[in-house]
Design a protein around this motif. Structure first.
Motif, PDB file in Angstrom:
ATOM      1  N   MET A   1     -19.350   3.578  -2.391  1.00 54.31           N
ATOM      2  CA  MET A   1     -18.207   3.144  -2.017  1.00 54.31           C
ATOM      3  C   MET A   1     -18.179   3.917  -3.084  1.00 54.31           C
ATOM      4  N   SER A   2     -17.089   5.146  -2.991  1.00 53.88           N
ATOM      5  CA  SER A   2     -16.529   6.145  -3.953  1.00 53.88           C
ATOM      6  C   SER A   2     -16.016   5.776  -4.621  1.00 53.88           C
ATOM      7  N   THR A   3     -16.605   6.276  -6.129  1.00 52.13           N
ATOM      8  CA  THR A   3     -15.445   5.429  -7.816  1.00 52.13           C
ATOM      9  C   THR A   3     -14.055   5.246  -7.151  1.00 52.13           C
ATOM     10  N   PHE A   4     -13.531   6.921  -6.911  1.00 56.27           N
ATOM     11  CA  PHE A   4     -11.970   6.476  -6.626  1.00 56.27           C
ATOM     12  C   PHE A   4     -11.205   5.831  -5.422  1.00 56.27           C
ATOM     13  N   GLU A   5     -12.357   4.792  -4.436  1.00 54.92           N
ATOM     14  CA  GLU A   5     -12.005   3.739  -3.542  1.00 54.92           C
ATOM     15  C   GLU A   5     -11.140   3.048  -3.826  1.00 54.92           C
ATOM     16  N   PRO A   6     -10.520   2.406  -3.804  1.00 62.10           N
ATOM     17  CA  PRO A   6      -9.917   0.784  -4.038  1.00 62.10           C
ATOM     18  C   PRO A   6     -10.853   0.215  -3.335  1.00 62.10           C
ATOM     19  N   ALA A   7     -11.386  -1.262  -3.412  1.00 62.53           N
ATOM     20  CA  ALA A   7     -12.144  -2.168  -2.224  1.00 62.53           C
ATOM     21  C   ALA A   7     -11.517  -2.165  -1.030  1.00 62.53           C
ATOM     22  N   HIS A   8     -10.119  -2.805  -1.616  1.00 71.53           N
ATOM     23  CA  HIS A   8      -9.193  -3.438  -0.446  1.00 71.53           C
ATOM     24  C   HIS A   8      -9.500  -2.443   1.519  1.00 71.53           C
ATOM     25  N   SER A   9      -9.398  -1.009   0.664  1.00 75.42           N
ATOM     26  CA  SER A   9      -9.550  -0.065   1.757  1.00 75.42           C
ATOM     27  C   SER A   9     -10.572   0.536   2.480  1.00 75.42           C
ATOM     28  N   TYR A  10     -11.679  -0.594   1.339  1.00 69.85           N
ATOM     29  CA  TYR A  10     -12.823   0.610   2.018  1.00 69.85           C
ATOM     30  C   TYR A  10     -12.789   0.238   3.732  1.00 69.85           C
ATOM     31  N   PRO A  11     -12.477  -0.598   4.276  1.00 69.21           N
ATOM     32  CA  PRO A  11     -12.323  -1.145   6.142  1.00 69.21           C
ATOM     33  C   PRO A  11     -11.475   0.514   6.725  1.00 69.21           C
ATOM     34  N   ALA A  12     -10.689   0.082   6.198  1.00 67.77           N
ATOM     35  CA  ALA A  12      -9.770   0.794   6.829  1.00 67.77           C
ATOM     36  C   ALA A  12      -9.591   1.889   6.486  1.00 67.77           C
ATOM     37  N   ARG A  13     -11.087   2.873   5.469  1.00 67.76           N
ATOM     38  CA  ARG A  13     -11.233   4.433   5.285  1.00 67.76           C
ATOM     39  C   ARG A  13     -12.669   4.571   6.053  1.00 67.76           C
ATOM     40  N   GLN A  14     -13.686   3.633   5.731  1.00 69.47           N
ATOM     41  CA  GLN A  14     -14.685   4.537   6.432  1.00 69.47           C
ATOM     42  C   GLN A  14     -14.376   3.925   7.857  1.00 69.47           C
ATOM     43  N   ALA A  15     -14.454   2.292   8.432  1.00 65.44           N
ATOM     44  CA  ALA A  15     -14.830   2.681   9.660  1.00 65.44           C
ATOM     45  C   ALA A  15     -14.525   3.758  10.756  1.00 65.44           C
ATOM     46  N   PRO A  16     -12.821   4.466  10.812  1.00 62.99           N
ATOM     47  CA  PRO A  16     -13.473   4.954  11.630  1.00 62.99           C
ATOM     48  C   PRO A  16     -13.616   6.575  11.225  1.00 62.99           C
ATOM     49  N   ALA A  17     -14.518   6.401  10.003  1.00 64.85           N
ATOM     50  CA  ALA A  17     -15.960   8.103  10.310  1.00 64.85           C
ATOM     51  C   ALA A  17     -16.262   7.515  10.986  1.00 64.85           C
ATOM     52  N   ALA A  18     -17.469   6.469  10.952  1.00 71.28           N
ATOM     53  CA  ALA A  18     -18.013   6.231  11.687  1.00 71.28           C
ATOM     54  C   ALA A  18     -18.684   6.874  13.249  1.00 71.28           C
ATOM     55  N   GLY A  19     -19.719   7.057  13.459  1.00 73.25           N
ATOM     56  CA  GLY A  19     -19.399   8.140  14.469  1.00 73.25           C
ATOM     57  C   GLY A  19     -20.297   7.081  15.928  1.00 73.25           C
ATOM     58  N   THR A  20     -21.010   6.371  14.925  1.00 68.81           N
ATOM     59  CA  THR A  20     -22.356   6.149  15.547  1.00 68.81           C
ATOM     60  C   THR A  20     -22.071   4.573  15.641  1.00 68.81           C
ATOM     61  N   LEU A  21     -22.536   3.810  16.300  1.00 62.90           N
ATOM     62  CA  LEU A  21     -22.958   2.557  15.903  1.00 62.90           C
ATOM     63  C   LEU A  21     -23.886   1.806  14.962  1.00 62.90           C
ATOM     64  N   ALA A  22     -24.759   2.591  14.076  1.00 56.97           N
ATOM     65  CA  ALA A  22     -26.030   2.578  13.403  1.00 56.97           C
ATOM     66  C   ALA A  22     -24.800   2.921  12.136  1.00 56.97           C
ATOM     67  N   GLY A  23     -23.796   3.806  12.410  1.00 56.45           N
ATOM     68  CA  GLY A  23     -23.265   4.207  10.582  1.00 56.45           C
ATOM     69  C   GLY A  23     -22.393   3.395  10.688  1.00 56.45           C
ATOM     70  N   LEU A  24     -21.387   2.659  11.106  1.00 54.41           N
ATOM     71  CA  LEU A  24     -20.811   1.997  11.203  1.00 54.41           C
ATOM     72  C   LEU A  24     -21.392   0.580  10.062  1.00 54.41           C
ATOM     73  N   ASP A  25     -22.492   0.532  11.042  1.00 50.37           N
ATOM     74  CA  ASP A  25     -22.927  -0.605  10.369  1.00 50.37           C
ATOM     75  C   ASP A  25     -23.555  -0.154   8.989  1.00 50.37           C
ATOM     76  N   GLU A  26     -24.297   0.286   8.819  1.00 49.54           N
ATOM     77  CA  GLU A  26     -24.097   1.560   7.241  1.00 49.54           C
ATOM     78  C   GLU A  26     -23.504   1.559   6.379  1.00 49.54           C
ATOM     79  N   ARG A  27     -21.958   1.373   7.282  1.00 48.93           N
ATOM     80  CA  ARG A  27     -21.143   1.249   5.716  1.00 48.93           C
ATOM     81  C   ARG A  27     -20.695  -0.054   6.089  1.00 48.93           C
ATOM     82  N   LEU A  28     -21.109  -1.170   6.795  1.00 44.93           N
ATOM     83  CA  LEU A  28     -19.958  -2.066   7.042  1.00 44.93           C
ATOM     84  C   LEU A  28     -20.627  -3.387   5.443  1.00 44.93           C
ATOM     85  N   ILE A  29     -22.154  -2.100   5.828  1.00 49.12           N
ATOM     86  CA  ILE A  29     -22.849  -3.787   4.784  1.00 49.12           C
ATOM     87  C   ILE A  29     -22.564  -3.619   3.898  1.00 49.12           C
TER      88      ILE A  29
END
Length: 258
Positions: A1-29
């Motif tokens: 997680m970026s130092t400048f990224e609030p924890a509560h906004s992490y799903p909304a910012r990270q999920a749409p950026a995943a191009g594959t399910l494997a990439g999504l899972d890696e961000r999610l955990i």
């Protein structure tokens, strides 16, 4: 997680950026968006249940499980504190999972009827299992805010599955309510008022962009509250799963014993 990224906004910012399910899972955990859930899942992993005292608990968000070209999505509620939160895989290591995977195996949708740990050899055939909330909640009850914060993960997962996804089974009313806006975000047209949950419900959702429709099924959750009381029997679960598999074009055997 970026130092400048609030924890509560992490799903909304990270999920749409995943191009594959494997990439999504890696961000999610790595998600820590919901303080109450983070505290609970990690506390359960520290204190453990006596029967699992020698386990190294997963203690993180639990990603979806199943092939990236699944034709059927199975949507639950959230990981159990000493089940998936311990093993790191959906419906693995508890009696709800025993009930579910036995039914999937009976229908040829899993290669074995049991799920004990992440490396037990279990494989799903044409089915991916996920949930609207990916962290174990206290008393198995996520709050509406936690459900909504977690929604981008589910919406993106469904979007990535769209090329092959043809049906979905939702376990329980909470999952049913949670999946509707995620389906809309993923590209299917959800009517208003939204369809009402019922065991055995079957609804066809057209794609908003003219793509393949999705057949949505309702099923009682495989919680012990339902399975121990007989509200949900193995035959009832197999019937819904078989209908979903058939709607998705997956081969299933004939009806078995109740």
């Amino acid at each position: 997680m970026s130092t400048f990224e609030p924890a509560h906004s992490y799903p909304a910012r990270q999920a749409p950026a995943a191009g594959t399910l494997a990439g999504l899972d890696e961000r999610l955990i790595h998600c820590r968006a919901c303080p109450r859930l983070v505290e609970w899942r990690e506390e359960a992993a520290r204190t453990k249940r006596r029967a699992f005292a020698d386990w190294d608990y997963w203690g993180r968000p639990v990603p979806g499980f199943g092939p990236p070209d699944a034709a059927v999505a199975l949507v639950g509620l959230a990981p159990a504190a000493h089940g998936a939160n311990r093993t790191g895989r959906m419906f693995t290591g508890d009696r709800s999972g025993d009930f579910l995977y036995a039914a999937l195996y009976d229908l040829g949708l899993a290669n074995q009827p049991t799920a004990t740990h992440r490396d037990d050899g279990l494989e799903l055939r044409g089915v991916r299992i996920t949930s609207p909330v990916h962290c174990a909640p206290p008393a198995n009850r996520p709050t509406p805010e936690e459900r909504d914060t977690c929604r981008p993960w589910l919406a993106r997962e469904l979007r990535l599955l769209r090329p092959t996804l043809r049906s979905a089974v939702v376990l329980g009313a909470f999952g049913w309510q949670a999946v509707m806006p995620a389906l809309a975000e993923a590209g299917w047209a959800v009517s208003r008022p939204r369809p009402v949950f019922a065991h055995g419900a079957r609804i066809t959702l057209p794609a908003a962009d003219g793509g393949a429709p999705l057949t949505l099924f309702g099923c009682y959750h495989v919680s012990q509250q339902n399975t121990f009381t007989g509200r949900l029997t193995p035959a009832m679960l197999r019937e819904v799963l078989a209908a979903a598999a058939e709607a998705a074009g997956l081969p299933v055997p004939g009806p078995g014993p109740s």
